[in-house]
Design a protein around this motif. Structure first.
Motif, PDB file in Angstrom:
ATOM      1  N   PHE A 143      72.429   6.782 -43.919  1.00 35.67           N
ATOM      2  CA  PHE A 143      72.005   6.333 -45.246  1.00 35.67           C
ATOM      3  C   PHE A 143      72.898   5.200 -45.755  1.00 35.67           C
ATOM      4  CE2 PHE A 143      70.177  10.591 -44.989  1.00 35.67           C
ATOM      5  CZ  PHE A 143      68.878  10.323 -45.399  1.00 35.67           C
ATOM      6  N   PHE A 144      74.167   5.180 -45.327  1.00 33.08           N
ATOM      7  CA  PHE A 144      75.018   4.039 -45.673  1.00 33.08           C
ATOM      8  C   PHE A 144      74.486   2.779 -45.002  1.00 33.08           C
ATOM      9  CE2 PHE A 144      78.530   1.200 -44.508  1.00 33.08           C
ATOM     10  CZ  PHE A 144      78.971   0.851 -45.774  1.00 33.08           C
ATOM     11  N   PHE A 145      74.058   2.899 -43.759  1.00 29.67           N
ATOM     12  CA  PHE A 145      73.460   1.751 -43.061  1.00 29.67           C
ATOM     13  C   PHE A 145      72.238   1.241 -43.816  1.00 29.67           C
ATOM     14  CE2 PHE A 145      70.334   0.011 -40.101  1.00 29.67           C
ATOM     15  CZ  PHE A 145      71.071  -0.999 -39.496  1.00 29.67           C
ATOM     16  N   LEU A 146      71.409   2.169 -44.322  1.00 31.32           N
ATOM     17  CA  LEU A 146      70.238   1.764 -45.098  1.00 31.32           C
ATOM     18  C   LEU A 146      70.661   1.056 -46.390  1.00 31.32           C
ATOM     19  CD1 LEU A 146      67.945   4.908 -44.688  1.00 31.32           C
ATOM     20  CD2 LEU A 146      67.855   2.743 -43.432  1.00 31.32           C
ATOM     21  N   GLY A 147      71.756   1.555 -47.005  1.00 35.23           N
ATOM     22  CA  GLY A 147      72.266   0.899 -48.207  1.00 35.23           C
ATOM     23  C   GLY A 147      72.753  -0.509 -47.902  1.00 35.23           C
ATOM     24  N   ALA A 148      73.404  -0.705 -46.737  1.00 31.12           N
ATOM     25  CA  ALA A 148      73.852  -2.039 -46.342  1.00 31.12           C
ATOM     26  C   ALA A 148      72.657  -2.954 -46.084  1.00 31.12           C
ATOM     27  CB  ALA A 148      74.724  -1.936 -45.084  1.00 31.12           C
ATOM     28  N   PHE A 149      71.604  -2.426 -45.471  1.00 35.78           N
ATOM     29  CA  PHE A 149      70.378  -3.201 -45.257  1.00 35.78           C
ATOM     30  C   PHE A 149      69.808  -3.654 -46.603  1.00 35.78           C
ATOM     31  CE2 PHE A 149      65.827  -3.731 -44.829  1.00 35.78           C
ATOM     32  CZ  PHE A 149      65.684  -4.414 -43.627  1.00 35.78           C
ATOM     33  N   HIS A 150      69.775  -2.742 -47.559  1.00 32.01           N
ATOM     34  CA  HIS A 150      69.317  -3.052 -48.921  1.00 32.01           C
ATOM     35  C   HIS A 150      70.120  -4.221 -49.489  1.00 32.01           C
ATOM     36  CE1 HIS A 150      68.251  -2.392 -53.152  1.00 32.01           C
ATOM     37  NE2 HIS A 150      69.564  -2.385 -53.425  1.00 32.01           N
ATOM     38  N   TYR A 151      71.436  -4.176 -49.325  1.00 38.31           N
ATOM     39  CA  TYR A 151      72.297  -5.239 -49.867  1.00 38.31           C
ATOM     40  C   TYR A 151      72.032  -6.584 -49.169  1.00 38.31           C
ATOM     41  CZ  TYR A 151      76.328  -8.290 -49.855  1.00 38.31           C
ATOM     42  OH  TYR A 151      77.119  -9.394 -49.910  1.00 38.31           O
ATOM     43  N   PHE A 152      71.939  -6.580 -47.837  1.00 35.55           N
ATOM     44  CA  PHE A 152      71.800  -7.834 -47.101  1.00 35.55           C
ATOM     45  C   PHE A 152      70.526  -8.591 -47.455  1.00 35.55           C
ATOM     46  CE2 PHE A 152      74.649  -5.802 -43.749  1.00 35.55           C
ATOM     47  CZ  PHE A 152      75.723  -6.614 -44.054  1.00 35.55           C
ATOM     48  N   ASP A 162      78.180 -16.761 -49.254  1.00 35.65           N
ATOM     49  CA  ASP A 162      79.162 -17.086 -50.287  1.00 35.65           C
ATOM     50  C   ASP A 162      80.393 -16.190 -50.120  1.00 35.65           C
ATOM     51  OD1 ASP A 162      77.436 -18.946 -51.315  1.00 35.65           O
ATOM     52  OD2 ASP A 162      76.691 -17.652 -52.931  1.00 35.65           O
ATOM     53  N   PRO A 163      81.533 -16.583 -50.724  1.00 32.78           N
ATOM     54  CA  PRO A 163      82.728 -15.726 -50.626  1.00 32.78           C
ATOM     55  C   PRO A 163      82.469 -14.297 -51.091  1.00 32.78           C
ATOM     56  CG  PRO A 163      83.347 -17.874 -51.451  1.00 32.78           C
ATOM     57  CD  PRO A 163      81.839 -17.865 -51.371  1.00 32.78           C
ATOM     58  N   LEU A 164      81.727 -14.130 -52.196  1.00 30.95           N
ATOM     59  CA  LEU A 164      81.413 -12.783 -52.676  1.00 30.95           C
ATOM     60  C   LEU A 164      80.550 -12.038 -51.666  1.00 30.95           C
ATOM     61  CD1 LEU A 164      81.335 -10.533 -54.776  1.00 30.95           C
ATOM     62  CD2 LEU A 164      79.492 -11.763 -55.953  1.00 30.95           C
ATOM     63  N   GLY A 165      79.546 -12.729 -51.125  1.00 37.36           N
ATOM     64  CA  GLY A 165      78.681 -12.096 -50.136  1.00 37.36           C
ATOM     65  C   GLY A 165      79.427 -11.695 -48.882  1.00 37.36           C
ATOM     66  N   LEU A 166      80.307 -12.570 -48.417  1.00 39.76           N
ATOM     67  CA  LEU A 166      81.091 -12.259 -47.215  1.00 39.76           C
ATOM     68  C   LEU A 166      82.048 -11.094 -47.459  1.00 39.76           C
ATOM     69  CD1 LEU A 166      81.919 -15.882 -46.012  1.00 39.76           C
ATOM     70  CD2 LEU A 166      80.340 -14.265 -44.936  1.00 39.76           C
ATOM     71  N   TYR A 167      82.604 -11.047 -48.662  1.00 40.20           N
ATOM     72  CA  TYR A 167      83.559  -9.978 -48.998  1.00 40.20           C
ATOM     73  C   TYR A 167      82.877  -8.613 -48.944  1.00 40.20           C
ATOM     74  CZ  TYR A 167      87.080  -7.352 -51.641  1.00 40.20           C
ATOM     75  OH  TYR A 167      88.014  -6.426 -52.037  1.00 40.20           O
ATOM     76  N   ILE A 168      81.730  -8.504 -49.606  1.00 39.75           N
ATOM     77  CA  ILE A 168      81.021  -7.216 -49.619  1.00 39.75           C
ATOM     78  C   ILE A 168      80.497  -6.895 -48.215  1.00 39.75           C
ATOM     79  CG2 ILE A 168      79.103  -5.925 -50.627  1.00 39.75           C
ATOM     80  CD1 ILE A 168      79.390  -7.804 -53.078  1.00 39.75           C
ATOM     81  N   SER A 169      80.038  -7.922 -47.509  1.00 38.71           N
ATOM     82  CA  SER A 169      79.523  -7.711 -46.154  1.00 38.71           C
ATOM     83  C   SER A 169      80.598  -7.149 -45.235  1.00 38.71           C
ATOM     84  CB  SER A 169      78.989  -9.028 -45.581  1.00 38.71           C
ATOM     85  OG  SER A 169      77.905  -9.512 -46.348  1.00 38.71           O
ATOM     86  N   ALA A 170      81.852  -7.588 -45.444  1.00 36.58           N
ATOM     87  CA  ALA A 170      82.950  -7.103 -44.599  1.00 36.58           C
ATOM     88  C   ALA A 170      83.108  -5.596 -44.723  1.00 36.58           C
ATOM     89  CB  ALA A 170      84.251  -7.813 -44.993  1.00 36.58           C
TER      90      ALA A 170
END
Length: 447
Positions: A143-152, A162-170
């Motif tokens: 479900f965390f993977f699904l949450g990351a998919f939602h974010y991407f 963007d720096p913010l996007g890369l930070y959260i993506s990390a």
């Protein structure tokens, strides 16, 4: 938990605000705050997945593993609250253009939210059987993977590049890689130290296992614990147990295990000499200090296990006087009482005191202070036992002059709730009291 670890987590969660503030100049601030909450939830969950890996170095930054388990629980709850608020507070903004997967990402986000809510709540409802909780806990990463998919792929006021996007993506990548390691790679990788069960015996209400190394074995310190799994008998699942034997040159290990659930019940029935075992660790920082200050050890029930190792270690240690209070609720067969009394005969600095509640005796802060001659300020107190007993003794001893930093303890349960049982009991008592008041009012004679 170490302050440095908590500080790093707080900073990691707050850093995105630096990039979110400029975005609020010409956008809906409420919706932007909801976006931040969603980001914070992903960061906390990513960190939490990493904490579950038990990789070397975690204890250095975040503290002993028993404290990391407590931190793991509260980070999950904090992430759950952030996710819930993110869902309640409308995060939609005008003028945003999403990609072709934005609609799917929105639906998947809902699935992720409710899946994580159910599984995190199941983790803190302690009456759910351990094996069911363990199984459900394993799929949190899905479900965390699904949450990351939602974010991407969801519509948002910044790009993933963007720096913010890369930070959260990390942090999303950190959580996903941690889950892949724990669920897929770690079970296949060589792990732990190989042992053979040499001796199995019942000691009172405990099952004692003595393990012989099949290779170099594991080096540990008195008071530490390790994860044990045994090949065969349905005992392959890892469980943490305190090592009840002092370190030895041949790295033989001893565990003293109380029957407290399905796994331990099965263990005491099915484990046999000759079985192969895997021991991972050691973990924990529950250890004796050096110096000549007086020490007080308090072991309640199975909480005596680390002090068995402590007591054996006194043969080769130079310490101040030690008073070991062994608190039991037994009438006859008290596990390891004879062994401890023999050790006390060999070690002049050790005094063993059996506190048997069946005889109407209870250990109190007043008694400990009296036994120390009225001064507890220079003592180190070590405790292993029930939480309520620990809290009562610690508060009492601190009031008598003990420094709080000199009261050492280890979390007795790896899996803990958030007080739901106490809340339910309080509500029940309140409801019962109100019913009794109404019944009493009805039966009172009219004047």
């Amino acid at each position: 938990m170490r302050p440095i670890g908590l500080t790093l987590i707080v900073l990691a969660t707050l850093v995105p605000i630096y990039w979110y503030i400029p975005l609020g100049a010409n956008r809906d601030v409420i919706a932007l705050f909801s976006q931040y909450l969603g980001s914070a939830a992903l960061i906390l969950m990513g960190i939490n997945q990493f904490l579950a890996t038990r990789v070397p170095g975690l204890e250095t930054v975040f503290g002993p593993l028993d404290r990391i388990y407590v931190l793991h629980k509260w980070l999950g709850i904090a992430a759950l609250v952030a996710m819930g608020l993110h869902d309640i507070i409308d995060a939609e903004m005008n003028g945003l253009r999403g990609g072709p997967l934005a609609g799917i990402a929105e639906d998947i986000g809902e699935i992720s939210l409710y899946g994580l809510m159910i599984l995190i709540l199941a983790s803190v409802i302690t009456f759910i059987p351990y094996h069911l909780w363990k199984w459900s806990h394993r799929i949190i990463g899905v479900f965390f993977f699904l949450g990351a998919f939602h974010y991407f792929f969801i519509e948002k006021p910044f790009s993933n590049a963007d720096p913010l996007g890369l930070y959260i993506s990390a942090f999303c990548v950190l959580g996903i890689l941690s889950y892949i390691w724990m669920s897929l790679l770690r079970p296949m990788a060589p792990r732990g130290h190989k042992y053979e069960v040499d001796l199995v015996r019942r000691v009172g209400g405990l099952t004692e296992l003595v393990l012989l190394p099949k290779g170099r074995g594991m080096k540990h310190k008195a008071g530490q614990f390790a994860f044990l799994s045994i090949d065969g008998g349905g005992l392959g699942e890892e469980h943490p147990f305190t090592l009840s034997g002092a370190p030895s040159n041949d790295r033989t290990l001893r565990f003293s295990i109380k029957d407290l659930g399905d796994y331990t019940d099965r263990l005491q029935r099915k484990v046999q000499p000759g079985m192969e075992a895997t021991v991972s660790g050691p973990f924990g920082h529950f250890k004796m200090p050096t110096g000549r200050d007086p020490q007080v050890w308090i072991g309640a029930g199975v909480g005596i296990t680390p002090f068995l190792a402590f007591a054996e270690s006194l043969k080769t240690s130079d310490t101040g006087p030690v008073k070991l209070y062994y608190c039991v609720r037994e009438r006859d067969d008290i596990p390891y009482a004879v062994e401890l009394e023999r050790l006390a005969e060999d070690v002049e600095t050790l005094e063993v005191i059996i506190v048997n509640t069946t005889e109407g005796i209870r250990l109190t802060a007043d008694r400990i202070v009296s036994d120390l001659g009225g001064d507890v300020s220079q003592a180190h107190v070590f405790f292993c036992g029930p939480v309520q007993m620990r809290k009562a003794l610690k508060s009492g001893l601190v009031l008598k002059g003990l420094r709080a930093s000199r009261f050492h303890f280890e979390e007795f349960e790896m899996r803990t709730g958030i007080g739901l049982g106490a809340l339910a009991a309080w509500l029940w008592d309140r409801g019962t009291l109100e019913v009794e008041k109404k019944l009493a009012a009805k039966t009172e004679p009219a004047e």
